[in-house]
Design an enzyme around this catalytic site. Sequence first.
Site, PDB file in Angstrom:
ATOM      1  N   GLU A  37     -10.283 -12.736   7.325  1.00  0.00           N
ATOM      2  CA  GLU A  37      -9.091 -13.190   6.334  1.00  0.00           C
ATOM      3  C   GLU A  37      -8.130 -12.565   6.472  1.00  0.00           C
ATOM      4  O   GLU A  37      -7.455 -12.225   5.886  1.00  0.00           O
ATOM      5  CB  GLU A  37      -9.586 -13.727   5.434  1.00  0.00           C
ATOM      6  CG  GLU A  37     -11.047 -14.841   5.892  1.00  0.00           C
ATOM      7  CD  GLU A  37     -11.174 -16.309   6.270  1.00  0.00           C
ATOM      8  OE1 GLU A  37      -9.663 -16.021   6.804  1.00  0.00           O
ATOM      9  OE2 GLU A  37     -11.425 -16.784   7.108  1.00  0.00           O
TER      10      GLU A  37
HETATM   11  C1  LIG Z   1     -17.887 -10.174  11.613  1.00  0.00           C
HETATM   12  C2  LIG Z   1     -16.583 -10.115  11.935  1.00  0.00           C
HETATM   13  C3  LIG Z   1     -16.414 -12.189  12.421  1.00  0.00           C
HETATM   14  C4  LIG Z   1     -14.629 -11.925  11.878  1.00  0.00           C
HETATM   15  N1  LIG Z   1     -14.582 -13.412  13.002  1.00  0.00           N
HETATM   16  C5  LIG Z   1     -12.821 -14.008  13.288  1.00  0.00           C
HETATM   17  C6  LIG Z   1     -13.084 -15.236  13.773  1.00  0.00           C
HETATM   18  O1  LIG Z   1     -13.928 -16.448  13.611  1.00  0.00           O
HETATM   19  N2  LIG Z   1     -11.665 -15.164  14.312  1.00  0.00           N
HETATM   20  C7  LIG Z   1     -10.636 -13.570  14.636  1.00  0.00           C
HETATM   21  O2  LIG Z   1      -9.755 -14.287  15.372  1.00  0.00           O
HETATM   22  N3  LIG Z   1     -10.934 -13.219  14.082  1.00  0.00           N
HETATM   23  C8  LIG Z   1     -12.195 -12.603  13.696  1.00  0.00           C
HETATM   24  N4  LIG Z   1     -12.880 -10.953  13.207  1.00  0.00           N
HETATM   25  C9  LIG Z   1     -11.768 -10.336  13.110  1.00  0.00           C
HETATM   26  C10 LIG Z   1     -10.931  -9.869  11.807  1.00  0.00           C
HETATM   27  O3  LIG Z   1      -9.898 -10.505  11.309  1.00  0.00           O
HETATM   28  C11 LIG Z   1     -10.668  -8.294  12.378  1.00  0.00           C
HETATM   29  O4  LIG Z   1     -11.716  -7.643  12.213  1.00  0.00           O
HETATM   30  C12 LIG Z   1      -9.377  -8.211  10.575  1.00  0.00           C
HETATM   31  O5  LIG Z   1      -8.376  -8.612  10.697  1.00  0.00           O
HETATM   32  C13 LIG Z   1      -8.864  -6.474  11.521  1.00  0.00           C
HETATM   33  O6  LIG Z   1      -8.843  -6.052  12.627  1.00  0.00           O
HETATM   34  P1  LIG Z   1      -9.014  -5.045  13.121  1.00  0.00           P
HETATM   35  O7  LIG Z   1     -10.234  -4.888  13.283  1.00  0.00           O
HETATM   36  O8  LIG Z   1      -8.261  -4.911  14.749  1.00  0.00           O
HETATM   37  O9  LIG Z   1      -8.749  -3.774  13.151  1.00  0.00           O
HETATM   38  P2  LIG Z   1      -7.295  -3.028  12.037  1.00  0.00           P
HETATM   39  O10 LIG Z   1      -6.173  -4.104  12.410  1.00  0.00           O
HETATM   40  O11 LIG Z   1      -7.665  -2.214  13.268  1.00  0.00           O
HETATM   41  O12 LIG Z   1      -7.516  -2.284  11.127  1.00  0.00           O
HETATM   42  C14 LIG Z   1      -8.031  -0.890  10.915  1.00  0.00           C
HETATM   43  C15 LIG Z   1      -8.179  -0.298  10.309  1.00  0.00           C
HETATM   44  O13 LIG Z   1      -6.827  -0.300   9.773  1.00  0.00           O
HETATM   45  C16 LIG Z   1      -5.903  -0.818   8.084  1.00  0.00           C
HETATM   46  N5  LIG Z   1      -4.679  -1.255   8.648  1.00  0.00           N
HETATM   47  C17 LIG Z   1      -4.089  -1.825   9.874  1.00  0.00           C
HETATM   48  N6  LIG Z   1      -2.819  -1.982   9.558  1.00  0.00           N
HETATM   49  C18 LIG Z   1      -2.131  -1.446   8.594  1.00  0.00           C
HETATM   50  C19 LIG Z   1      -0.951  -1.486   7.948  1.00  0.00           C
HETATM   51  N7  LIG Z   1      -0.293  -2.234   8.190  1.00  0.00           N
HETATM   52  N8  LIG Z   1      -0.729  -0.947   6.647  1.00  0.00           N
HETATM   53  C20 LIG Z   1      -2.370  -0.182   6.320  1.00  0.00           C
HETATM   54  N9  LIG Z   1      -4.184  -0.112   6.749  1.00  0.00           N
HETATM   55  C21 LIG Z   1      -3.727  -0.832   7.664  1.00  0.00           C
HETATM   56  C22 LIG Z   1      -6.789  -1.526   7.414  1.00  0.00           C
HETATM   57  O14 LIG Z   1      -6.978  -2.784   7.012  1.00  0.00           O
HETATM   58  C23 LIG Z   1      -8.291  -1.456   8.752  1.00  0.00           C
HETATM   59  O15 LIG Z   1      -8.921   0.031   7.214  1.00  0.00           O
HETATM   60  C24 LIG Z   1     -13.958 -10.970  12.622  1.00  0.00           C
HETATM   61  C25 LIG Z   1     -14.400  -9.790  12.659  1.00  0.00           C
HETATM   62  C26 LIG Z   1     -15.561  -9.114  12.436  1.00  0.00           C
HETATM   63  C27 LIG Z   1     -16.465  -8.391  12.202  1.00  0.00           C
END
Ligand SMILES: Cc1cc2nc3c(=O)[nH]c(=O)nc-3n(C[C@H](O)[C@H](O)[C@H](O)COP(=O)(O)OP(=O)(O)OC[C@H]3O[C@@H](n4cnc5c(N)ncnc54)[C@H](O)[C@@H]3O)c2cc1C
Length: 592
Positions: A404
Site C-alpha cells: 500500500e
Molecule cells: C506480500 C506482498 C503483497 C503485495 N500485493 C500486491 C498486490 O496485490 N498488488 C500490487 O499491485 N502490488 C502488490 N505488492 C507490491 C507492493 O505494493 C510493492 O512491493 C511496494 O509498492 C514497493 O515496491 P517495490 O517492492 O518495487 O520496492 P521499491 O519501489 O523498489 O522500493 C525499494 C526501497 O526504496 C524505497 N524508495 C523507493 N522510492 C523511493 C523514493 N522516491 N524516496 C525514498 N525512498 C524510496 C522504498 O521505500 C523501499 O524502501 C505486494 C508486495 C508484497 C511483498
Amino acid sequence: MEDRKILKSGEFLVSEIEAKDIFIPEEFNEEQRMIAQTCHDFLEAEVYPQMAELEKGNRELMRSILKKAGDLGLMGISVPEEFGGFGQSFVVQMLVAETTGAGYSFSVAYMAHCGIGTMPILYYGNKDQRERYVTKLATGELLGSYCLTEPGAGSDANSGKTNAKLSEDGKHYILNGQKMWITNAGFADTQIVFAKIDNDRVLSAFIVERNLPGVVVGPDEHKMGIKGSSTAQIYYNDVKVPVENLLGKRGEGFRIALSILHMGRIKLGANVIGAAKKAITDSVKYANERKQFGVLISTFGAIKHKLAEQVIRLFAIESAVYRVSRDIDDMIGKLKQDCGDTGRASIEAISHYAVEAAILKVVGSEMLDFVSDEAVQIYGGMGYSAEMDVERGYRDSRINRIFEGTNEINRLLVVDTAVKRAMKGDFDIFGKAEALFADLDKITDGEIPDEPYFAEKTRYIRNLKKVILICIHGAVKQFPKNLINDQEVLNNIADMMMDTYVSESLSLRICKMETLGKNIAVCKDILDVNIYDTADKVRKAACDAVFSFAEGEKVNSMIKAIEILTRVRGVNVKAARRRIADKLIGDNSYKF
Ligand SMILES: Cc1cc2nc3c(=O)[nH]c(=O)nc-3n(C[C@H](O)[C@H](O)[C@H](O)COP(=O)(O)OP(=O)(O)OC[C@H]3O[C@@H](n4cnc5c(N)ncnc54)[C@H](O)[C@@H]3O)c2cc1C
C-alpha cells in the site's frame, strides 16, 4: 446529519476541533458490535483452526474459506445494496477491517478481495461493469485481485511497461506484460490490471478475467510471512480484453490506482488494530501464566512496561483511525448529495483524506511491528517457536510497512500533500507560520495557573502544531532550496505531524469518553504518557530538521522557540505504565 465541525485533510495543522466533533469506537451501537462479533466468530470457527494448513500455501483452502466468508455476507459490507452488498457506513467498514485484521494471512486475502480487488469497479465502473462484476464480488461468487506492481515498477507505479493496443476491429485491447507480487493471484477470478495504451504517458485500468487465453499465473512466492496468502506473478501474452472492460476513461488508470491506494492505506490502519489486539491479548495471557523466579512474569516491572506500551500505542492510533473514518462518512454524505452516486462519492471522500490515510498507514504499521515484536519478547524462547501465534504475528506484521505504498513513500506524502493543499488555499499554513516567525523571540508556552486537565493537553498539542509550522515555514520559505531534495527533513516533519495528529485524536477521544460517562482513570494515564513522549519526539525531530536546513542566527531563535513549545509537565511514567499494565493483567485480555 449531526452538526459538527469537520476539517479538511491536513487542516488539523492549523485548526482545532472539539471532542464532540469526533467519532470514537466507544460509540459503536449494538448492531455494529454484532457485525464485528460475526467477523470474530468467523475467524475462530473457520480461519484459526486452518491456519497451519493455510501456511503450507494451500490455495484451494484459502479460496474455500473466502467463499465461506462470502456466503456469510462478509464480502459485501462496503458494497451498496443495489449491487448486492450491505452498504454499511465507512466507520463500520473500518470496524470490519479491524476485526478481520486479527486473521493473519486470511486477513490479507480478504482485504485484497474486498478492497483493492472489488472497490475499483464499484468506484469507477459503469453500470454494466458494476452489475457484471461487483454483484458477484460482493457475494464471493468471484474473487478479486489488483495488479499494479511490475518487476521494474514498484514505488514508481506509473513506470510500468505492461501495454495495451486496440485490435484492428476495435473490439479488444491486446494486453502484453507482466505483474508481480499480486495478492490472491493464485485463485482470483478477476484482475484489475494497469497498463498503458499505445505510448500513453499514464496508465489506464482494465478488468481482466483470469480465464482469458494468454493469462498465465506463476507459482506462489516463498515469503517471510503471510504465508497463507497467495502472492504470484501474472503474465499477459496477447490477452484479448474486451473494450467494455476498460475501467474509467483512457489514461485515468493512474488516478484510479492512487485513489485505491488511499483506501487501502486507511483500511490497513484499521486492520493492524485487530492484529495488535490479538497480539496484546496473547502477550498478557502468557505473562499471566508463565512463572520465573517463583512468580508470574506479569509481576515484573520490565514486562509491565512492555504490556503498557503495547496498549498506549494501540489505543492512540485507534483513536485516529475512527476519527478519520467519521470524517470520511460525513464527506461521503455531502458529496452524494451532489453526484447521487455512493461509489463515486466514497472514493472522492477517501482520496480527499490523503494526508490522514498516509498517517494511519505509517503509524499503524509501525505500531503493529512494535506490538508484535514485544509479544515475541514477552514469550521469551517460546516466542521464537513456530508453534506460537505470536511468531506468526511477528512475521505477518512486517509486510504492512511495505505494501500500500512503502512507509518511506507515505512519509513523503504526508508532508507533500499537506503543503500542496495549503498552497492551493484549502487552509493557511504560511500566514500563521509567518506570524510565528516574526515573533520567534517572544514565544511562550502559554501556561496558565490551575489549568483544567484537557485544556492543558489541548495547549500542549497547539504548541506542537506551532513547532511543525515553524519547521515547514522555515524549510519551504526561509530555506527553500533544500526541502524537496532533503527527504531527511521531510521525514522529520512527517514524524512530527503524525505523532501530533495521533496525540490530538487520543486526547479528544478520552475527553469525549468522559462526557459519555466512561471511567477514564487509566485512559488518562495513556494520554499522559503519550503526550509526554510525543512532545519529546517532536522536540528531537524539530531540532534535527532545523539544524539540517537552517543556517545563521535564525537557528538559535528557532531552537529556543522549539524548546519552549515542547515543554510539558513531567509524568511519573513508571507509575502510569504500571496502572495501565495492571488493568490489562487484571482483565487477562485486551479490554480497553
Ligand atoms: C506480500 C506482498 C503483497 C503485495 N500485493 C500486491 C498486490 O496485490 N498488488 C500490487 O499491485 N502490488 C502488490 N505488492 C507490491 C507492493 O505494493 C510493492 O512491493 C511496494 O509498492 C514497493 O515496491 P517495490 O517492492 O518495487 O520496492 P521499491 O519501489 O523498489 O522500493 C525499494 C526501497 O526504496 C524505497 N524508495 C523507493 N522510492 C523511493 C523514493 N522516491 N524516496 C525514498 N525512498 C524510496 C522504498 O521505500 C523501499 O524502501 C505486494 C508486495 C508484497 C511483498
